[in-house]
Every structure is written in structure tokens, then in C-alpha cells.
Write a protein that holds these residues in place. Structure first.
Motif, PDB file in Angstrom:
ATOM      1  N   LEU A  42       0.824  -1.208   0.000  1.00  0.00           N
ATOM      2  CA  LEU A  42       0.000   0.000   0.000  1.00  0.00           C
ATOM      3  C   LEU A  42       0.856   1.255   0.000  1.00  0.00           C
ATOM      4  CD1 LEU A  42      -2.660   1.491   0.161  1.00  0.00           C
ATOM      5  CD2 LEU A  42      -2.675   1.114   2.632  1.00  0.00           C
ATOM      6  N   ILE A  43       1.919   1.256   0.800  1.00  0.00           N
ATOM      7  CA  ILE A  43       2.803   2.424   0.841  1.00  0.00           C
ATOM      8  C   ILE A  43       3.427   2.670  -0.530  1.00  0.00           C
ATOM      9  CG2 ILE A  43       4.975   3.323   1.776  1.00  0.00           C
ATOM     10  CD1 ILE A  43       4.255   1.885   4.417  1.00  0.00           C
ATOM     11  N   GLY A  44       3.917   1.607  -1.158  1.00  0.00           N
ATOM     12  CA  GLY A  44       4.500   1.749  -2.490  1.00  0.00           C
ATOM     13  C   GLY A  44       3.508   2.292  -3.491  1.00  0.00           C
ATOM     14  N   ALA A  45       2.288   1.746  -3.456  1.00  0.00           N
ATOM     15  CA  ALA A  45       1.248   2.215  -4.374  1.00  0.00           C
ATOM     16  C   ALA A  45       0.877   3.664  -4.084  1.00  0.00           C
ATOM     17  CB  ALA A  45       0.015   1.316  -4.274  1.00  0.00           C
ATOM     18  N   ALA A  46       0.831   4.019  -2.798  1.00  0.00           N
ATOM     19  CA  ALA A  46       0.437   5.380  -2.418  1.00  0.00           C
ATOM     20  C   ALA A  46       1.375   6.420  -3.007  1.00  0.00           C
ATOM     21  CB  ALA A  46       0.399   5.501  -0.896  1.00  0.00           C
ATOM     22  N   TYR A  47       2.677   6.151  -2.939  1.00  0.00           N
ATOM     23  CA  TYR A  47       3.632   7.119  -3.458  1.00  0.00           C
ATOM     24  C   TYR A  47       3.789   6.997  -4.973  1.00  0.00           C
ATOM     25  CZ  TYR A  47       4.728   8.337   1.311  1.00  0.00           C
ATOM     26  OH  TYR A  47       4.622   8.793   2.612  1.00  0.00           O
ATOM     27  N   GLY A  48       3.383   5.848  -5.526  1.00  0.00           N
ATOM     28  CA  GLY A  48       3.485   5.667  -6.966  1.00  0.00           C
ATOM     29  C   GLY A  48       2.316   6.264  -7.735  1.00  0.00           C
ATOM     30  N   ILE A  49       1.086   6.042  -7.239  1.00  0.00           N
ATOM     31  CA  ILE A  49      -0.089   6.524  -7.974  1.00  0.00           C
ATOM     32  C   ILE A  49      -0.882   7.569  -7.196  1.00  0.00           C
ATOM     33  CG2 ILE A  49      -0.284   4.303  -9.169  1.00  0.00           C
ATOM     34  CD1 ILE A  49      -2.820   3.820  -7.390  1.00  0.00           C
ATOM     35  N   GLY A  50      -0.487   7.818  -5.945  1.00  0.00           N
ATOM     36  CA  GLY A  50      -1.206   8.805  -5.144  1.00  0.00           C
ATOM     37  C   GLY A  50      -1.384  10.155  -5.820  1.00  0.00           C
ATOM     38  N   PRO A  51      -0.333  10.696  -6.471  1.00  0.00           N
ATOM     39  CA  PRO A  51      -0.483  11.990  -7.131  1.00  0.00           C
ATOM     40  C   PRO A  51      -1.478  11.974  -8.292  1.00  0.00           C
ATOM     41  CG  PRO A  51       1.828  11.485  -6.747  1.00  0.00           C
ATOM     42  CD  PRO A  51       1.064  10.226  -6.461  1.00  0.00           C
ATOM     43  N   ILE A  52      -1.813  10.786  -8.789  1.00  0.00           N
ATOM     44  CA  ILE A  52      -2.736  10.676  -9.922  1.00  0.00           C
ATOM     45  C   ILE A  52      -4.183  10.505  -9.460  1.00  0.00           C
ATOM     46  CG2 ILE A  52      -3.334   9.360 -12.007  1.00  0.00           C
ATOM     47  CD1 ILE A  52      -0.394   8.471 -12.099  1.00  0.00           C
ATOM     48  N   SER A  53      -4.398   9.525  -8.573  1.00  0.00           N
ATOM     49  CA  SER A  53      -5.777   9.182  -8.198  1.00  0.00           C
ATOM     50  C   SER A  53      -6.065   9.324  -6.709  1.00  0.00           C
ATOM     51  CB  SER A  53      -6.071   7.735  -8.618  1.00  0.00           C
ATOM     52  OG  SER A  53      -5.305   6.831  -7.825  1.00  0.00           O
ATOM     53  N   GLY A  54      -5.032   9.579  -5.912  1.00  0.00           N
ATOM     54  CA  GLY A  54      -5.220   9.589  -4.468  1.00  0.00           C
ATOM     55  C   GLY A  54      -4.989   8.226  -3.847  1.00  0.00           C
ATOM     56  N   CYS A  55      -4.811   7.210  -4.695  1.00  0.00           N
ATOM     57  CA  CYS A  55      -4.531   5.833  -4.248  1.00  0.00           C
ATOM     58  C   CYS A  55      -5.561   5.328  -3.238  1.00  0.00           C
ATOM     59  CB  CYS A  55      -3.123   5.702  -3.680  1.00  0.00           C
ATOM     60  SG  CYS A  55      -2.613   3.983  -3.381  1.00  0.00           S
ATOM     61  N   HIS A  56      -6.822   5.270  -3.662  1.00  0.00           N
ATOM     62  CA  HIS A  56      -7.841   4.657  -2.803  1.00  0.00           C
ATOM     63  C   HIS A  56      -7.636   3.140  -2.786  1.00  0.00           C
ATOM     64  CE1 HIS A  56     -10.895   8.169  -3.546  1.00  0.00           C
ATOM     65  NE2 HIS A  56      -9.697   8.593  -3.168  1.00  0.00           N
ATOM     66  N   ILE A  57      -7.520   2.553  -3.955  1.00  0.00           N
ATOM     67  CA  ILE A  57      -7.378   1.109  -4.225  1.00  0.00           C
ATOM     68  C   ILE A  57      -8.254   0.250  -3.303  1.00  0.00           C
ATOM     69  CG2 ILE A  57      -5.139   1.371  -5.310  1.00  0.00           C
ATOM     70  CD1 ILE A  57      -3.787   0.259  -2.853  1.00  0.00           C
ATOM     71  N   ASN A  58      -9.442   0.759  -3.001  1.00  0.00           N
ATOM     72  CA  ASN A  58     -10.338   0.116  -2.053  1.00  0.00           C
ATOM     73  C   ASN A  58     -11.714   0.765  -2.179  1.00  0.00           C
ATOM     74  OD1 ASN A  58     -11.792  -0.641   0.251  1.00  0.00           O
ATOM     75  ND2 ASN A  58     -10.001  -0.573   1.587  1.00  0.00           N
ATOM     76  N   PRO A  59     -12.749   0.019  -2.591  1.00  0.00           N
ATOM     77  CA  PRO A  59     -14.083   0.611  -2.729  1.00  0.00           C
ATOM     78  C   PRO A  59     -14.615   1.222  -1.437  1.00  0.00           C
ATOM     79  CG  PRO A  59     -13.984  -1.497  -3.867  1.00  0.00           C
ATOM     80  CD  PRO A  59     -12.709  -1.372  -3.076  1.00  0.00           C
ATOM     81  N   ALA A  60     -14.246   0.649  -0.288  1.00  0.00           N
ATOM     82  CA  ALA A  60     -14.710   1.197   0.982  1.00  0.00           C
ATOM     83  C   ALA A  60     -14.100   2.572   1.231  1.00  0.00           C
ATOM     84  CB  ALA A  60     -14.348   0.243   2.130  1.00  0.00           C
TER      85      ALA A  60
END
Length: 238
Positions: A42-60
Motif C-alpha cells: 500500500l505504501i509503495g502504491a500510495a507514493y506511486g499513484i497517489g499523485p494521480i488518483s489519491g490511491c484509494h485502491i479500495n471501494p470502501a
């Protein structure tokens, strides 16, 4: 479309490396290792795609963000679709890899579950309470650490560490979902009991995320804006 693709990629990463650790190396790294794998993914994804989508990666999480008034309905639905597709693709890749190993157990793909024969054998009520409360806490941390005034550069780290802690408690209870998309992909490939119990991991995390979002919508957990803080300080000084 870029933000939807980012959500797909981020959820793919979470499922492949989180569930993948449980399937391929779970007997070697144990609950601590699996928990860290989910948190670090999750941390890796957050810094990788966070600037694009906010990195929700979770419907909840997306539901909580929507309930807090931070995203539109159509955008939330687009996130849901991308997240579910990312989970399915991640589980598919994991399935192809895992079944080639000599230690692969058929039907074991890191799916969530509860009851006799699953992990600690915790009951349905225990699973319901854990998934709701854990998701509520998780989404509160996400919404709180990304609100105005919070140190946003540290948000990904705080969220990832929280996910590690949640997994440490929850793996023996439900395998830890707190994420309907994370549960969907593995269940589709595992089949059987995983599919029959999937309803819980689609509904309870969603309810937890919704309640967290409402708390922020009602400003029960929202930080006080700086001007209001200054006004209060001036009032006290006077």
C-alpha cells in the motif's frame, strides 16, 4: 481515464504482493510477514499513484471519500470498477504463478473467510464486528491524514502502517479484508466457501467506510481550519 487506470494498477499491486505473500511465503514469514507485505504494498502504491488518483485502491475508501463530500458519484463508481478489475487481474496473475509451485494448495489464494476450518475459526459475529470496526478505523486514518492541514507527505506511511496493524489483529479472524475489491479477486479464483462468504467482505467494509465518511461530513473528526483556530486564540487572549 488516467486516474481510473492508476486505481486498477494500485489494486493489482496490493492483491498480487499482499495475497501473494500469504500464498507463496505465508508458512515462512507468518502473520507478521503477511501484514508487512500488505502495508508495504500500500505504501509503495500510495507514493506511486497517489499523485494521480489519491490511491484509494479500495471501494470502501472511495465510498468514505464520497460520503465525506470529497468526490462525485460518477467518479466513485469509476473507481469501484477499476479497483475490482485490478483485484481480479492481480488474483489471476497470482493464480497462474502459484499453481506452478510444488507446495501449492488448490483453492488457497489468500481469500478471506471465517468459521470452522478457516484460520482461527472465529464466528460470523466476530467477523462482522472486526471487518466493520477495522474498516471504520482504517478509513478514519485515511480521511484524517489527507485532510487540509495534515502533513500530506506522510499520509502514505501512516496509512500503510495502520494497514499492517489491522492485519496483525485480523488475519487470524477473517484473513483481513477491510477492502471489498481485495476480497473479490481471490474469491473468484478460489471458489467454494470463499464465494459463499464473499457477501460479508463486500458489505461490512463498505458500511465501515460509509460511517467514517459521514463522521467527516458532519465535521466530527475534521480538523478546525486555521482561521477558526486563530479566532479562538484571539478570544482566549482577550
Amino acid at each position: 481515464m488516467k486516474k481510473y487506470f492508476a486505481e486498477l494498477v494500485g489494486t493489482f499491486i496490493l492483491v498480487l504482493f499482499g495475497c501473494g505473500t500469504a500464498v507463496v511465503a505465508g508458512d515462512k514469514v507468518g502473520i507478521l510477514g503477511i501484514s508487512i507485505a500488505f502495508g508495504f504494498a500500500l505504501i509503495g502504491a500510495a507514493y506511486g499513484i497517489g499523485p494521480i488518483s489519491g490511491c484509494h485502491i479500495n471501494p470502501a475508501v472511495s465510498l468514505g471519500v464520497w460520503a465525506a463530500g470529497r468526490m462525485k458519484t460518477a467518479e466513485m463508481i469509476g473507481y469501484w470498477i477499476a479497483q475490482c478489475l485490478g483485484s481480479i487481474f492481480g488474483a489471476a496473475v497470482l493464480f497462474v504463478i502459484a499453481r506452478e509451485g510444488t507446495g501449492y494448495v488448490a483453492g488457497h489464494l489468500g481469500q478471506n473467510g471465517f468459521g470452522p476450518g478457516y484460520m482461527g475459526g472465529y464466528s460470523l459475529p466476530a467477523a462482522i464486528v472486526f471487518e466493520f470496526v477495522a474498516t471504520l478505523i482504517f478509513v478514519v486514518v485515511i480521511l484524517g491524514s489527507t485532510q487540509a492541514g495534515a502533513p500530506s507527505r506522510l499520509a502514505g506511511l501512516a496509512i500503510g502502517i495502520t494497514l499492517v496493524a489491522i492485519h496483525l489483529v485480523g488475519i487470524n479472524i477473517t484473513g483481513t479484508s477491510v477492502n471489498p475489491a481485495r476480497s473479490l479477486g481471490p474469491a473468484l479464483f478460489a471458489g467454494g466457501q470463499a464465494m459463499s462468504q464473499l457477501w460479508l467482505f463486500l458489505t461490512l467494509p463498505s458500511l465501515g467506510g460509509l460511517v467514517a465518511g459521514i463522521l467527516f461530513r458532519l465535521k466530527a473528526l475534521e480538523a478546525t481550519p486555521a482561521p477558526e483556530l486563530e479566532a479562538k486564540r484571539e478570544t482566549v487572549a482577550a
